[in-house]
Design an enzyme around this catalytic site. Structure first.
Site, short mmCIF file in Angstrom:
data_model
loop_
_atom_site.label_atom_id
_atom_site.label_comp_id
_atom_site.label_asym_id
_atom_site.label_seq_id
_atom_site.Cartn_x
_atom_site.Cartn_y
_atom_site.Cartn_z
N LYS A 148 5.06 -6.85 -6.98
CA LYS A 148 3.67 -6.48 -6.71
C LYS A 148 3.33 -5.14 -7.33
O LYS A 148 3.85 -4.11 -6.91
CB LYS A 148 3.39 -6.39 -5.20
CG LYS A 148 1.88 -6.37 -4.93
CD LYS A 148 1.52 -5.94 -3.52
CE LYS A 148 1.47 -4.44 -3.39
NZ LYS A 148 0.44 -3.78 -4.23
N GLU B 207 12.46 4.84 -3.94
CA GLU B 207 12.27 5.98 -4.83
C GLU B 207 10.94 6.62 -4.43
O GLU B 207 9.89 6.04 -4.68
CB GLU B 207 12.30 5.52 -6.28
CG GLU B 207 12.69 6.62 -7.25
CD GLU B 207 11.47 7.37 -7.74
OE1 GLU B 207 11.13 8.41 -7.11
OE2 GLU B 207 10.88 6.94 -8.74
N CYS C 273 6.48 11.61 -9.89
CA CYS C 273 7.25 11.95 -8.68
C CYS C 273 8.14 13.17 -8.93
O CYS C 273 8.46 13.89 -7.99
CB CYS C 273 8.04 10.76 -8.19
SG CYS C 273 8.98 9.95 -9.47
N GLU D 110 3.75 16.93 -1.23
CA GLU D 110 3.53 16.43 -2.58
C GLU D 110 2.03 16.21 -2.79
O GLU D 110 1.38 15.54 -2.00
CB GLU D 110 4.27 15.10 -2.76
CG GLU D 110 4.11 14.53 -4.15
CD GLU D 110 4.94 13.27 -4.36
OE1 GLU D 110 4.87 12.37 -3.52
OE2 GLU D 110 5.66 13.21 -5.37
P1 ADP Z 1 -0.43 5.80 -2.69
O1 ADP Z 1 -0.50 6.44 -1.34
O2 ADP Z 1 -0.52 6.75 -3.80
O3 ADP Z 1 -1.35 4.63 -2.81
P2 ADP Z 1 1.64 4.03 -1.92
O4 ADP Z 1 3.01 4.40 -1.50
O5 ADP Z 1 0.66 3.62 -0.86
O6 ADP Z 1 1.06 5.21 -2.76
O7 ADP Z 1 1.70 2.85 -2.99
C1 ADP Z 1 2.85 2.47 -3.71
C2 ADP Z 1 3.00 0.97 -3.66
O8 ADP Z 1 3.27 0.58 -2.32
C3 ADP Z 1 1.77 0.17 -4.07
O9 ADP Z 1 2.19 -0.99 -4.78
C4 ADP Z 1 1.16 -0.22 -2.76
O10 ADP Z 1 0.39 -1.40 -2.84
C5 ADP Z 1 2.39 -0.45 -1.92
N1 ADP Z 1 2.18 -0.33 -0.47
C6 ADP Z 1 1.32 0.48 0.19
N2 ADP Z 1 1.41 0.30 1.52
C7 ADP Z 1 2.35 -0.64 1.73
C8 ADP Z 1 2.91 -1.27 2.90
N3 ADP Z 1 2.52 -0.95 4.11
N4 ADP Z 1 3.88 -2.19 2.72
C9 ADP Z 1 4.31 -2.52 1.49
N5 ADP Z 1 3.82 -1.98 0.35
C10 ADP Z 1 2.85 -1.06 0.47
#
Ligand code: ADP
Ligand code: MG
Length: 498
Positions: A195, A270, A304, A401
């Site tokens: 995804k 990561e 990162c 961050e």
């Molecule tokens: P940001 O806060 O910059 O959006 P995220 O950590 O939310 O960074 O996003 C990194 C990835 O994790 C994206 O692919 C996002 O869709 C996914 N993501 C965000 N929330 C969840 C969740 N609760 N479970 C699984 N994947 C998630």
């Protein structure tokens, strides 16, 4: 739909196609029929409509991946054939560098020429390196003393693919991070539900087309576009996924870390960083100034390992900060596609507001803005490159961050002092040390708590060099031999000889 003159013909054709999900080798709409839009962060225009996957689509993708893992042309394929397919995919990506770079640039906002050179080429290198591992996976034979006297045993280990892997990708280096994740999965014979981040799905979808063109059997790689809280969470919760590989924020990483325990999935995380850039008095000052500026402004600071904390020996502090601020001021801000742009927009409105919020907080907590500090223009998610001084060690912008072009500069006076200050963080992803003294370089490399310590450079990565974080920057390492271990399980085999 708007036309995009900054895109070449191939990329134009791609964005004109409606976005779908790749499940079991076929492009399909979400079962719900829902869609969402990919946005150009420079113009705020809609680039393309994408399918918004729900848990029911994730379930179909996991079923396809399971079938391909257990019983398919893929599960029966010889390692050397897997290697050939991965190399073919690398060749196809390379051949489509311009299109992929243009798509990456318009989707993320990053500079187009860097998207081609850094992101797309990084993906090609990563796949080629990992292709070689397909034929080099090995177990061990072991001497054992078990059983009753007189009995004889032969013991060995098999290293087998971990199974169906859910891969959740961030938006800062979309195609490169997809490659970092797909390469080891494919080399080891796993199958994948991938995804991309909802902010940046385009290159993952184009990659899906190239994966089909390369000849990977159906179900080996399934690509699901959609939102983290829905599609991402459904991958993490799915009982038939064996491992989660995640790159993203520490907040979501912790959430995933807690959830995977319920089904005992394997996990690599990561996560974030607050990487120090440490400039000693004996450093090549011009090199250090250019390096420190690049460490925080490259990719608009959305890295990162961004060098977001600059520590400079007090004797050269003013000179280095003035140099970095002068570079910040000189950077030409504009769309990633404009050939003269040196700093693009941030990826989204949310991210721009997050970064501006941190800047406001830095000012409220007494920080002094040397340069920058504001949104640039009224259209597009541009933020001025910003340098702070006079910020206390406990200030929010020193501890958290930011993921934007915002630097905090602080002087130091001794090696022991800077080791303590640099390590005074929840994170441990990267650090750089700038010095001409070999002893200082080696001592600092040992004393800094970070997954990577760079000396006289910052941020370079290599497919053969393990990459990952200590402390709250994550679990596990990507790249190199180490990632192969994270995509395989050890099985012990004990044969009684009779
Ligand atoms: P940001 O806060 O910059 O959006 P995220 O950590 O939310 O960074 O996003 C990194 C990835 O994790 C994206 O692919 C996002 O869709 C996914 N993501 C965000 N929330 C969840 C969740 N609760 N479970 C699984 N994947 C998630
Ligand atoms: Mg998010």
């Amino acid at each position: 739909m708007t036309s995009f003159p900054e895109l070449g013909e191939a990329a134009q054709r791609f964005v004109a196609r409606r976005g779908k999900l790749l499940i079991n080798g076929a492009w399909v709409d979400a079962l719900s029929g829902k869609t969402f839009d990919a946005i150009d962060p420079a113009s705020e225009a809609v680039i393309k409509t994408l399918a918004e996957a729900g848990p029911e689509d994730v379930d179909l993708a996991v079923k396809a991946a399971r079938q391909a893992f257990e019983d398919s042309a893929w599960s029966r394929m010889r390692p050397v054939e897997r290697e050939r397919l991965i190399n073919k995919l690398a060749d196809l990506i390379e051949r489509n560098t311009d299109e992929l770079g243009e798509l990456e640039s318009i989707d993320n906002g990053k500079l187009q020429f860097l998207a081609k050179v850094v992101d797309v080429h990084g993906a090609v290198d990563s796949f080629r390196y990992m292709a070689g591992w397909a034929t080099k996976i090995e177990g061990r034979t072991l001497d054992v003393s078990c059983g009753f006297p007189g009995e004889e045993y032969q013991a060995f280990t098999l290293r087998q693919p971990v199974g169906v892997v859910g891969q959740i990708i961030p938006w800062n280096f979309p195609i490169a991070m997809a490659a970092w994740k797909l390469g080891p999965a494919l080399a080891t014979g796993c199958t994948v539900v991938l995804k991309p981040a909802e902010e940046t799905s385009l290159t993952a979808l184009r990659l899906g087309e190239l994966i089909i063109e390369a000849g990977f059997p159906p179900g080996v790689v399934n690509i699901i576009t959609g939102f983290g809280e829905v599609a991402g969470a459904a991958i993490v919760a799915h009982p038939d996924v064996d491992k989660i590989a995640f790159t993203g924020s520490t907040v979501v990483g912790k959430l995933i870390g807690r959830q995977v325990v319920d089904t005992m999935k394997r996990v690599t995380l990561e996560l974030g960083g607050k990487s120090p850039v440490i400039v000693f008095a004996d450093a090549d000052i011009d090199q250090a100034i250019a390096g420190a500026a690049n460490a925080i402004f490259f990719n608009q600071g959305q890295v990162c390992t961004a060098g977001s904390r600059l520590y400079v020996h007090a004797s050269i502090f003013d000179k280095v900060v003035a140099g970095v601020a002068a570079i910040a001021k000189s950077l030409k801000i504009g769309a990633g596609s404009a050939p003269d742009s040196q700093l693009g927009p941030l990826v989204s409105q949310v991210q721009m507001e997050r970064v501006l919020g941190y800047i406001a907080k830095g000012v409220a907590e007494g920080g002094q803005v040397v340069t920058g500090g504001k949104r640039h223009g009224n259209t597009g998610f541009f933020v001025e490159p910003t340098v702070f001084t006079n910020v206390g060690a406990d200030a929010t912008i020193v501890r958290e961050e930011i993921f934007g072009p915002v630097l905090v500069a602080t002087p130091f006076s001794s090696e022991d002092e800077i080791v303590a200050v640099a390590n005074n963080t929840d994170y441990g992803l990267g650090a750089s040390v700038w010095t001409s003294n070999l002893g200082t370089a080696h001592r600092m490399a040992r004393r800094i708590k970070a997954g990577t310590v760079w000396v006289n450079n910052h941020m370079s990565v290599d497919p053969n060099l393990p990459f990952g974080g200590m402390k709250q920057s994550g679990y596990g390492r990507e790249n190199g031999r180490d990632i192969i271990e994270h995509y395989t399980e050890i099985k012990s085999v004990l044969i009684k000889i009779q």
